[in-house]
Design a protein around this motif. Structure first.
Motif, PDB file in Angstrom:
ATOM      1  N   ASP A   1       0.829  -1.194   0.000  1.00 18.44           N
ATOM      2  CA  ASP A   1       0.000   0.000   0.000  1.00 18.44           C
ATOM      3  C   ASP A   1       0.865   1.245   0.000  1.00 18.44           C
ATOM      4  N   GLU A   2       0.422   2.226  -0.751  1.00 17.59           N
ATOM      5  CA  GLU A   2       1.120   3.496  -0.786  1.00 17.59           C
ATOM      6  C   GLU A   2       0.649   4.358   0.383  1.00 17.59           C
ATOM      7  N   ALA A   3       1.563   5.060   1.030  1.00 14.84           N
ATOM      8  CA  ALA A   3       1.198   5.931   2.147  1.00 14.84           C
ATOM      9  C   ALA A   3       0.318   7.069   1.635  1.00 14.84           C
ATOM     10  N   PRO A   4      -0.693   7.469   2.434  1.00 16.90           N
ATOM     11  CA  PRO A   4      -1.521   8.602   2.017  1.00 16.90           C
ATOM     12  C   PRO A   4      -0.658   9.852   1.855  1.00 16.90           C
ATOM     13  N   SER A   5      -1.054  10.697   0.951  1.00 16.88           N
ATOM     14  CA  SER A   5      -0.229  11.869   0.655  1.00 16.88           C
ATOM     15  C   SER A   5      -0.383  12.965   1.703  1.00 16.88           C
ATOM     16  N   LEU A   6       0.661  13.708   1.838  1.00 18.84           N
ATOM     17  CA  LEU A   6       0.718  14.857   2.725  1.00 18.84           C
ATOM     18  C   LEU A   6      -0.419  15.815   2.391  1.00 18.84           C
ATOM     19  N   ARG A   7      -1.052  16.374   3.398  1.00 23.44           N
ATOM     20  CA  ARG A   7      -2.244  17.195   3.188  1.00 23.44           C
ATOM     21  C   ARG A   7      -1.968  18.670   2.932  1.00 23.44           C
ATOM     22  N   VAL A   8      -0.759  19.108   3.123  1.00 23.64           N
ATOM     23  CA  VAL A   8      -0.365  20.489   2.802  1.00 23.64           C
ATOM     24  C   VAL A   8       0.979  20.438   2.094  1.00 23.64           C
ATOM     25  N   PRO A   9       1.304  21.469   1.327  1.00 15.98           N
ATOM     26  CA  PRO A   9       2.602  21.434   0.642  1.00 15.98           C
ATOM     27  C   PRO A   9       3.758  21.661   1.609  1.00 15.98           C
ATOM     28  N   LEU A  10       4.895  21.164   1.213  1.00 17.41           N
ATOM     29  CA  LEU A  10       6.127  21.464   1.943  1.00 17.41           C
ATOM     30  C   LEU A  10       6.617  22.831   1.505  1.00 17.41           C
ATOM     31  N   VAL A  11       7.213  23.561   2.427  1.00 18.76           N
ATOM     32  CA  VAL A  11       7.867  24.822   2.091  1.00 18.76           C
ATOM     33  C   VAL A  11       9.359  24.517   2.004  1.00 18.76           C
ATOM     34  N   THR A  12       9.902  24.618   0.817  1.00 19.94           N
ATOM     35  CA  THR A  12      11.319  24.343   0.616  1.00 19.94           C
ATOM     36  C   THR A  12      12.136  25.478   1.225  1.00 19.94           C
TER      37      THR A  12
ATOM     38  N   GLY B   1      19.668  22.304  13.824  1.00 25.17           N
ATOM     39  CA  GLY B   1      20.723  21.811  12.954  1.00 25.17           C
ATOM     40  C   GLY B   1      20.295  21.658  11.507  1.00 25.17           C
ATOM     41  N   ARG B   2      18.999  21.667  11.273  1.00 30.04           N
ATOM     42  CA  ARG B   2      18.463  21.520   9.918  1.00 30.04           C
ATOM     43  C   ARG B   2      16.991  21.923   9.942  1.00 30.04           C
ATOM     44  N   ILE B   3      16.401  21.957   8.778  1.00 29.52           N
ATOM     45  CA  ILE B   3      14.960  22.189   8.685  1.00 29.52           C
ATOM     46  C   ILE B   3      14.340  20.868   8.242  1.00 29.52           C
ATOM     47  N   SER B   4      13.804  20.162   9.206  1.00 29.58           N
ATOM     48  CA  SER B   4      13.253  18.827   8.966  1.00 29.58           C
ATOM     49  C   SER B   4      11.954  18.902   8.177  1.00 29.58           C
ATOM     50  N   LEU B   5      11.473  17.738   7.807  1.00 28.03           N
ATOM     51  CA  LEU B   5      10.195  17.631   7.114  1.00 28.03           C
ATOM     52  C   LEU B   5       9.079  18.278   7.937  1.00 28.03           C
TER      53      LEU B   5
END
Length: 177
Positions: free
Chosen positions: A2-13, A32-36
């Protein structure tokens, strides 16, 4: 598979919105970083900024022992089905000295495993009560008074509450690996 359901909002790069640069820099300096997770949070600068301050305080500025903090965080993640949060905190838990046996036992949600020591079991019982029922019975809370002063109790309860917020945010927006 099964494919994981998609993220409900866009990521901000990171680096794509100049107005977010100071906030992104603050997040990087603390994390230390900008995580998901933060790429999702950056959809709202006020929420991302407040989140970073509060969760930094909870994780890095309290007197709560790191092993107890990470046990509570992992338990919340398990109870709320937040695998992203669980996986993100396993390295922190390992650095805090949590054994592989305890990492395996924390996943069993039907009971608190005897592999945990008395104080760990008290913390996990509080975590379970706060996460499952919100209301904490006196018989769960009162034994903690012998182990923590008022500051420690506030920090422990705030940790469990904050990570319930984190896990519920992640699950609702379908943030996964």
């Amino acid at each position: 598979m099964d494919e994981a359901p998609s993220l409900r909002v866009p990521l901000v790069t990171p680096g794509t919105c100049p107005e977010l640069a100071p906030l992104e820099q603050r997040i990087r300096s603390e994390r230390g970083r900008i995580s998901l997770l933060y790429q999702v949070l950056l959809n709202s600068a006020p929420i991302a900024g407040g989140w970073e301050q509060m969760l930094t305080a909870v994780r890095n500025r309290t007197g709560l022992a790191a092993d107890l903090r990470e046990l509570a965080i992992l338990r919340v993640a398990v109870l709320n089905g937040a695998s992203f949060e669980f996986d993100a905190h396993v390295p922190h838990a390992e650095r805090a000295g949590i054994s592989p046996e305890k990492l395996a036992a924390i996943r069993r949600i039907d009971a608190i495993d005897p592999v945990f020591g008395p104080l760990e079991r008290m913390v996990l019982a509080l975590t379970d009560a706060m996460t499952r029922d919100v209301e904490v019975p006196d018989e769960v809370f009162e034994p903690l008074r012998a182990e923590f002063d008022a500051k420690g109790l506030v920090e422990l309860v705030a940790t469990v509450a904050a990570y319930n917020m984190v896990s519920r945010f992640l699950v609702a927006l379908r943030v996964s690996h």
